[in-house]
Design an enzyme around this catalytic site. Structure first.
Site: not given
Ligand code: PEP
Ligand code: MG
Length: 838
Positions: A445, A588, A681, A704-705, A715, A752, A552
């Site tokens: 954050h 989502r 992901e 990210n995932d 992560r 994304c 989100r």
């Molecule tokens: C991701 O995993 O890249 C994603 C966009 O979802 P989140 O970061 O909300 O898990």
């Molecule tokens: Mg994700």
């Protein structure tokens, strides 16, 4: 007396050394010494006054005799003789006397690009002559100085030929290989010498006076390079490099603790991009002393309630002036200050005779410790929010203002173990120019807030951040991810200049944020926004977002004890849709479960939550919540503005099951089924993208995932944070598969994850075929400008090279090189008044 002549660039394009020409006849100077141009213009001009000596039968090459009697051969492209003249139109004939700049030959770039292996055009001296200076590794316009040449084979002071060559092998000792600063040091060391010095590495070469060129070689610490010097002082030039480069043999050098220039560099993860130069300030948060015993339950209870009320009104007044993430955070804190559960936990302690401060601290710490123990980084951030709230209430109880108002000197760079969101909010960014923490995570954050305020920030720099003495001069480079401690004056000056340029860029980017984002060769790249709140939607529109690629929704309802009902969700989605002014909104479905528990969804305890009931799996486990969310989305007007995006899809089974639920909801509401997208992901969904694509309307890659699962790095892991880079070639290969599947099935593919906000990654993504990214709102203006400077064809080449690299670090080097090339190209475009770049 020896005469000299300036040869002008006969073509607009990128100048490169002959050794980079993909044809040994030119690369090895068998046809003569010179320079090559990768053309962007389609007319060959005379580089000097002279007479046309030859125009090959296939009209792909022109030789011009210069006034010095030296013949200059210009060979358009490689293997173009095979075209038999197709695509070439001569504008002058053999024997014609021409003036410098006069058009000689026109060629069809498109035609040649499709038929010849390369358009790179060598310009070489076809008869004896000596090149004194040459322009390479930068963009040139027609008429720019390309080479200075001397007649005959000029002799050096001691009578030896200038073309004498010296070579020596070195081992590179720099911690990060041939990077910016080592490159600058090498270039500076060569200043007194006139020889042409080239670094050769694994079949590639670069001018040793070009930092960017050297960086593009991808030389790492301990690698062996060959240095070649051509010229009378070549030997001495190479000797001058001995102080910087260790001679081979090349046992891998141990990582030096300091930079070659003697200063210390601390590597850290980038939390908020930017550059800052300033003085170190150790920013410690003093623990507020708390007495355990209270003065009676009633008195302590009213003191606590007064403190909470003071804090709430303080937060509300700050909220009224704030916007975006800052406003959302203040609202979250105000809500926590009202939380009945926290207050009743504190009440328990008050009943046991404890003081207001002690009771509050016990209550907040119990909840915060529980959250911090969870595997989910977002929950750990909420624990930080609670500690922040604890601190603010204790300050009020101690008769102080809620947030620290410590005055910092202008140009302060704050160093801390970790920081709280409220501390970032309270900073005077006129005086504080950067922050670096020993711990923390790049997606916290705090990081989001720092980005929103444009405050450069590094995290996870390790304990050495805390050893830097107060007042030390530091450069915080949150573009590359390091903190330089007491760098030399030349580095400081370079960093200051880069900062000024960045500030000007930011202002210009914002002013141009509303313009479309189309590459130089006409490929439209959509830049959308990732949202977590209504405030984000407003901010995204100010930043020129083309819509929302990822809302989100779990962020909207995280604090609730009861699930939001359909009406409440419909109203919130409607507000966000309206804020986007009719632009696409991809909502989502909730990505919760496992390591992201929400109070109203009871899931089984799991040993390995990242691999458990999360995303779509938890939605299918309790489909009622999914149904009410889908119905709410379907009620948003105008119909069709919203798309449904599904998190953590694994395979087609998942997709079929959810589609059935969505179709059923649409039927019961009597509305058409919405566009449905699958998030890619997991490695499984990337590998099966060709099966998923026909079953959905679009794909959206969550890097990210995807990188967490592909690289097997949690992560939220603080120690491994810097190794979790989605530019890893393994992740890029998965992205390439998804892009390919989308192309084959005519389905759009968006990206994304945080990689979509990374300007350095953008050219590679475009090259892989990603034509839509969804990014954090603050990054959008810069991303759009980056798109406008790209050439999709160059991006494809870059992506091909990126896929061949063996580490994320190598891909980053490549991306950095591409960025400097694009920058040079855009500068050249701005300067060009006629001809030149397209
Ligand atoms: C991701 O995993 O890249 C994603 C966009 O979802 P989140 O970061 O909300 O898990
Ligand atoms: Mg994700």
């Amino acid at each position: 007396m020896t005469k000299s002549l300036l040869l002008a660039a006969p073509l607009a394009g990128w100048a490169l050394p002959l050794v980079e020409v993909p044809d040994p006849v030119f690369a090895e100077r068998m046809a003569g010494d010179g320079v090559a141009i990768d053309p962007t213009g389609s007319v060959l001009h005379a580089p000097c006054d002279g007479e046309i000596l030859d125009m090959k039968g296939a009209q792909h090459a022109v030789t011009l005799r210069s006034p010095l009697g030296i013949d200059v051969l210009m060979h358009i492209g490689i293997d173009t003789v095979k075209l038999g003249g197709a695509g070439f139109v001569p504008l002058e004939a053999v024997g014609a006397k021409v003036e410098q700049g006069q058009p000689l030959l026109r060629f069809d770039l498109e035609h040649l690009a499709r038929r010849a292996p390369s358009l790179v055009t060598p310009i070489v001296l076809a008869s004896p002559g000596t090149i004194l200076t040459r322009t390479i590794h930068r963009a040139v316009r027609v008429g720019d100085v390309l080479m200075e040449i001397l007649e005959g084979e000029a002799q050096g002071a001691s009578g030896e030929a200038f073309t004498e060559e010296t070579r020596r092998e070195f081992s590179v000792p720099f911690e990060h290989g041939l990077h910016v600063r080592p490159g600058a040091l090498i270039a500076a060391a060569l200043k007194p010498f006139s020889s042409q010095v080239t670094i050769l590495f694994r079949g590639r070469s670069a001018n040793a006076r070009s930092t960017v060129g050297m960086m593009s070689l991808g030389v790492r610490c301990g690698d062996s390079v060959e240095v070649q010097a051509v010229g009378s002082d070549g030997e001495r030039a190479i000797e001058a490099l001995e102080a910087l480069l260790a001679p081979a043999p090349r046992a891998r050098a141990s990582r030096p603790a300091t930079k070659a220039s003697g200063h210390r560099r601390i590597e850290a993860a980038i939390a908020s991009r930017g550059l800052a130069v300033g003085r170190a300030v150790q920013w410690t948060r003093t623990e507020i002393a708390v007495a355990e015993r209270g003065d009676g339950e009633q008195g302590e209870a009213s003191a606590l309630d007064r403190a909470l009320a003071t804090l709430r009104s303080h937060l509300e007044s700050l909220q009224s002036q704030a916007q975006g993430e800052r406003k959302a955070l203040l609202a979250a804190h105000a809500e926590l200050a009202e939380d009945p559960d926290l207050r009743s936990r504190a009440g328990e302690w008050l009943r046991r005779g404890k003081s207001a401060a002690f009771a509050w601290r016990q209550a907040t710490r119990a909840v915060a410790d529980g959250l911090a123990a969870l595997d989910d980084p977002r929950m750990r951030e909420r624990a930080a929010d609670l500690r922040d709230l604890e601190n603010q209430v204790l300050r009020v109880l101690a008769g102080k203002p809620p947030s620290s108002t410590r005055e910092f000197e202008p140009g302060s760079i704050l160093l801390a173990d970790d920081v709280l969101p409220s501390q970032i909010i309270s900073l005077d960014t006129e005086r504080v120019v950067g922050v670096c923490t020993a711990r923390g995570g790049p997606t916290s954050h705090v990081a989001i807030l720092a980005s929103a305020t444009g405050l450069p920030m590094l995290v996870a720099g390790g304990a050495s951040v805390l050893d830097i003495a107060e007042g030390t001069q530091v450069v915080l480079d949150a573009e590359h991810g390091w903190l330089d401690v007491e760098p030399p004056p030349a580095d400081l000056a370079a960093a200051k200049q880069a900062m000024d340029e960045r500030n000007d860029e930011r202002t210009a980017d914002l002013a141009a944020a509303g313009r479309p984002s189309v590459t130089r060769d006409g490929v439209a790249i959509s830049v959308l926004a990732n949202l977590g709140s209504l405030a984000d939607a407003h901010l995204a529109m100010q930043r020129g977002a083309g819509g929302c690629g990822l809302l989100r929704t779990e962020f909207l309802y995280m604090d609730r004890r009861e699930p939001p009902d359909e009406d409440e969700q419909a109203a919130e989605y409607q507000r966000i849709a309206a804020a986007l002014g009719g632009k696409t909104l991809s909502i989502r479905t909730m990505d919760v479960g496992g390591d992201k528990p929400i109070p109203y969804l009871t899931l089984p305890r799991e040993d390995n939550p990242a691999l458990g009931m999360r995303g779509l799996r938890s939605s299918l486990w309790q489909p009622e919540l999914l149904r009410s969310q889908v119905r709410a989305i379907l009620r948003v007007q105008p119909a069709g503005q919203c798309k449904v995006l599904l998190p953590m899809v694994t395979d087609t089974e998942d997709l079929k099951a959810v589609r059935a639920i969505i179709d059923e909801c649409a039927q019961s509401l009597g509305v058409p089924a919405p566009a449905v997208g699958a998030m890619v992901e997991t490695p499984s969904s990337a590998l099966l993208a060709e099966q998923l694509a026909p079953l959905c309307d679009f794909l959206s890659i969550g890097t990210n995932d995807l990188s967490q699962y592909a690289l097997a790095i949690d992560r939220g892991h603080p120690e491994l944070a810097r190794r979790l880079d989605a530019l890893h070639p393994a992740v890029l290969r998965l992205i390439a598969l998804v892009a390919e599947a989308g192309r084959e099935h005519g389905k759009s593919v968006s990206l994304c994850g945080a990689l979509g906000s990374d300007v350095d990654a953008l050219p590679i993504l475009v090259g892989l075929g990603i034509h839509e990214v969804s990014a954090t709102p603050a990054a959008i203006p810069r991303l759009k400008r980056t798109v406008r400077n790209l050439d999709a064809r160059e991006c494809r080449d870059l992506a091909r090279q990126a896929l061949e690299q063996s580490s994320a670090a190598e891909v980053r080097e490549l991306a950095l090189y591409a960025r400097s090339r694009a920058r040079a190209a855009s500068t050249s475009e701005e300067e060009t008044t006629s001809g030149g770049w397209p």
